[in-house]
Design a protein around this motif. Structure first.
Motif, mmCIF file in Angstrom:
data_model
loop_
_atom_site.group_PDB
_atom_site.id
_atom_site.type_symbol
_atom_site.label_atom_id
_atom_site.label_comp_id
_atom_site.label_asym_id
_atom_site.label_seq_id
_atom_site.Cartn_x
_atom_site.Cartn_y
_atom_site.Cartn_z
ATOM 1 N N VAL A 299 0.843 -1.193 0.000
ATOM 2 C CA VAL A 299 0.000 0.000 0.000
ATOM 3 C C VAL A 299 0.881 1.246 0.000
ATOM 4 O O VAL A 299 1.788 1.377 0.829
ATOM 5 N N PHE A 300 0.604 2.178 -0.937
ATOM 6 C CA PHE A 300 1.399 3.407 -0.945
ATOM 7 C C PHE A 300 0.558 4.678 -0.989
ATOM 8 O O PHE A 300 1.089 5.774 -1.107
ATOM 9 N N ALA A 301 -0.743 4.546 -0.872
ATOM 10 C CA ALA A 301 -1.612 5.715 -0.707
ATOM 11 C C ALA A 301 -2.938 5.254 -0.119
ATOM 12 O O ALA A 301 -3.428 4.168 -0.456
ATOM 13 N N GLY A 302 -3.505 6.060 0.763
ATOM 14 C CA GLY A 302 -4.766 5.705 1.385
ATOM 15 C C GLY A 302 -4.611 4.523 2.324
ATOM 16 O O GLY A 302 -3.527 4.244 2.852
ATOM 17 N N ASP A 303 -5.687 3.808 2.523
ATOM 18 C CA ASP A 303 -5.658 2.628 3.390
ATOM 19 C C ASP A 303 -6.859 1.751 3.076
ATOM 20 O O ASP A 303 -7.748 2.127 2.320
ATOM 21 N N GLY A 304 -6.873 0.568 3.668
ATOM 22 C CA GLY A 304 -7.980 -0.351 3.458
ATOM 23 C C GLY A 304 -7.772 -1.635 4.215
ATOM 24 O O GLY A 304 -6.768 -1.814 4.918
ATOM 25 N N LYS A 305 -8.757 -2.534 4.096
ATOM 26 C CA LYS A 305 -8.681 -3.843 4.743
ATOM 27 C C LYS A 305 -8.656 -4.912 3.671
ATOM 28 O O LYS A 305 -9.423 -4.880 2.714
ATOM 29 N N PHE A 306 -7.748 -5.873 3.845
ATOM 30 C CA PHE A 306 -7.642 -7.000 2.929
ATOM 31 C C PHE A 306 -8.133 -8.273 3.619
ATOM 32 O O PHE A 306 -8.402 -8.273 4.811
ATOM 33 N N GLY A 307 -8.216 -9.344 2.860
ATOM 34 C CA GLY A 307 -8.694 -10.599 3.434
ATOM 35 C C GLY A 307 -10.178 -10.694 3.239
ATOM 36 O O GLY A 307 -10.694 -10.535 2.126
ATOM 37 N N THR B 247 -9.685 -9.874 -1.620
ATOM 38 C CA THR B 247 -10.631 -8.774 -1.485
ATOM 39 C C THR B 247 -9.960 -7.610 -0.772
ATOM 40 O O THR B 247 -9.078 -7.797 0.066
ATOM 41 N N VAL B 248 -10.397 -6.412 -1.142
ATOM 42 C CA VAL B 248 -9.923 -5.208 -0.465
ATOM 43 C C VAL B 248 -11.106 -4.275 -0.264
ATOM 44 O O VAL B 248 -11.926 -4.104 -1.170
ATOM 45 N N GLN B 249 -11.205 -3.735 0.920
ATOM 46 C CA GLN B 249 -12.202 -2.723 1.245
ATOM 47 C C GLN B 249 -11.465 -1.405 1.412
ATOM 48 O O GLN B 249 -10.693 -1.228 2.358
ATOM 49 N N ALA B 250 -11.670 -0.478 0.488
ATOM 50 C CA ALA B 250 -10.957 0.794 0.521
ATOM 51 C C ALA B 250 -11.466 1.672 1.659
ATOM 52 O O ALA B 250 -12.651 1.663 1.997
ATOM 53 N N GLY B 251 -10.550 2.440 2.256
ATOM 54 C CA GLY B 251 -10.897 3.366 3.326
ATOM 55 C C GLY B 251 -11.519 4.648 2.787
ATOM 56 O O GLY B 251 -11.852 4.757 1.593
ATOM 57 N N GLU B 252 -11.633 5.639 3.661
ATOM 58 C CA GLU B 252 -12.333 6.883 3.318
ATOM 59 C C GLU B 252 -11.628 7.682 2.230
ATOM 60 O O GLU B 252 -12.258 8.487 1.543
ATOM 61 N N GLU B 253 -10.328 7.493 2.081
ATOM 62 C CA GLU B 253 -9.587 8.217 1.047
ATOM 63 C C GLU B 253 -9.230 7.325 -0.141
ATOM 64 O O GLU B 253 -8.429 7.703 -0.991
ATOM 65 N N GLY B 254 -9.837 6.141 -0.194
ATOM 66 C CA GLY B 254 -9.472 5.184 -1.226
ATOM 67 C C GLY B 254 -8.171 4.490 -0.866
ATOM 68 O O GLY B 254 -7.605 4.692 0.218
ATOM 69 N N ILE B 255 -7.694 3.661 -1.771
ATOM 70 C CA ILE B 255 -6.445 2.953 -1.529
ATOM 71 C C ILE B 255 -5.741 2.709 -2.863
ATOM 72 O O ILE B 255 -6.387 2.497 -3.895
ATOM 73 N N ARG B 256 -4.407 2.823 -2.840
ATOM 74 C CA ARG B 256 -3.599 2.512 -4.022
ATOM 75 C C ARG B 256 -2.470 1.599 -3.584
ATOM 76 O O ARG B 256 -1.811 1.865 -2.565
ATOM 77 N N PHE B 257 -2.270 0.541 -4.345
ATOM 78 C CA PHE B 257 -1.254 -0.443 -3.936
ATOM 79 C C PHE B 257 -0.696 -1.170 -5.143
ATOM 80 O O PHE B 257 -1.328 -1.255 -6.205
#
Length: 302
Positions: free
Chosen positions: A202-210, A249-259
């Motif tokens: 992950v290099f921008a934003g955040d999220g949950k995987f799994g 699966t990835v659930q993007a956070g409030e600012e999205g996610i880039r990876f």
């Protein structure tokens, strides 16, 4: 379909490389068998020119491939075969060191002093350790971008994904190398072949995987309670190592996610590794360093 659980979540660690370049290492050195065929991933994002301008002066490589992906700034390179050039934002350089090359990589910032990019090392199988060195230099415009209906975008550097194929080809481990952007709040399922090792960085934003935000499965016989723990949030500069399965699966956070999403077929071969040289046995490794001392490291074209 089986969703890949998260095997490990790692924060990249600050380190110094080259002539004093400040970067972060996601993984590398030590036991890297979980990442096979990949050996190392460095995140060299830096906004302070004094922390990166010394660069990576002349150094050898043998037995591996190095993949450099630039997001901002430029990297000037030159090598012992007389090649030289520069890669800029969005460009990729895929270098197969093979039987041996000596090169240098010198980063330069953009107008704001930013130097952002990544370098990934991929191992070569024993049959190709002493192959001829070669480059594949890909400009940003040559890398296909696929955008899904929900706004998820994928730049395909290498491998096939969503009906498109990346421009880098002929790579031993048949890797998939993707730059994935998922919009804020979106949940995305991405296919990954079951037989591959896979990780996300992950290099921008955040999220949950799994299992992301989905309901947790009721444990069945033979499944420990720890296996059902909700996944931890993956923030900027986090490495997510996946277990087995055929999709993630990835659930993007409030600012999205880039990876970065990288996967490859494991080689399952012994690794003898010291610094920039990776062979299969200690004898091969000693021979490589002996040749460096004796001036016979570089081999003529055969």
């Amino acid at each position: 379909m089986s969703i890949r659980p998260v095997k490990r979540l790692i924060k990249s660690k600050p380190t110094l490389e080259g002539a004093g370049v400040h970067l972060r290492r996601a993984f590398g050195f030590g036991n890297t068998s979980d990442f096979d065929p990949f050996l190392l991933l460095d995140d060299f994002r830096n906004d302070v020119p004094d922390d990166y301008l010394a660069g990576f002066p002349w150094h050898p490589h043998r037995g591996i491939e190095t993949i450099t992906y630039v997001l901002a700034g430029t990297v000037d390179h030159a090598d012992s075969m007389g090649n030289q050039g520069s890669i800029a934002a969005g460009d990729v350089q895929w270098m197969t060191a093979g039987r041996g090359i000596i090169h240098q990589e010198m980063p330069k910032g953009d107008q704001s002093g930013r130097m952002h990019g990544f370098q990934l090392w991929a191992n070569l199988p024993s049959a190709l350790k002493m192959t001829a060195p070669r480059y594949q230099e890909v400009k940003a415009a040559e890398i296909p971008v696929v955008t899904d209906d929900d706004g998820t975008g994928v730049r395909i550097v290498c491998g096939s994904f969503w009906g498109k194929r990346g421009p880098v080809d002929g790579i031993a481990a048949d890797p998939m190398y993707l730059d994935v952007s998922v919009p804020p709040g979106k949940r995305k399922v991405l296919p990954v072949e079951t037989t591959r090792h896979a990780f996300a960085y992950v290099f921008a934003g955040d999220g949950k995987f799994g299992n992301a935000s989905g309901p947790l499965a009721v444990p069945t016989e033979g499944v420990g309670w720890l296996d059902t723990a909700p996944p931890t949030d993956a923030e900027n500069r986090s490495l997510v190592l996946f277990d087995q399965g055929d999709e993630l699966t990835v659930q993007a956070g409030e600012e999205g996610i880039r990876f970065l999403l990288v996967s490859g077929q494991p080689l399952e071969e012994p690794v003898a590794w010291y610094g920039p040289i990776v062979m299969n046995t200690q004898d091969q490794l000693r021979k490589a360093f002996d040749e460096l001392e004796q001036g016979t490291f570089l081999k003529a074209a055969q």
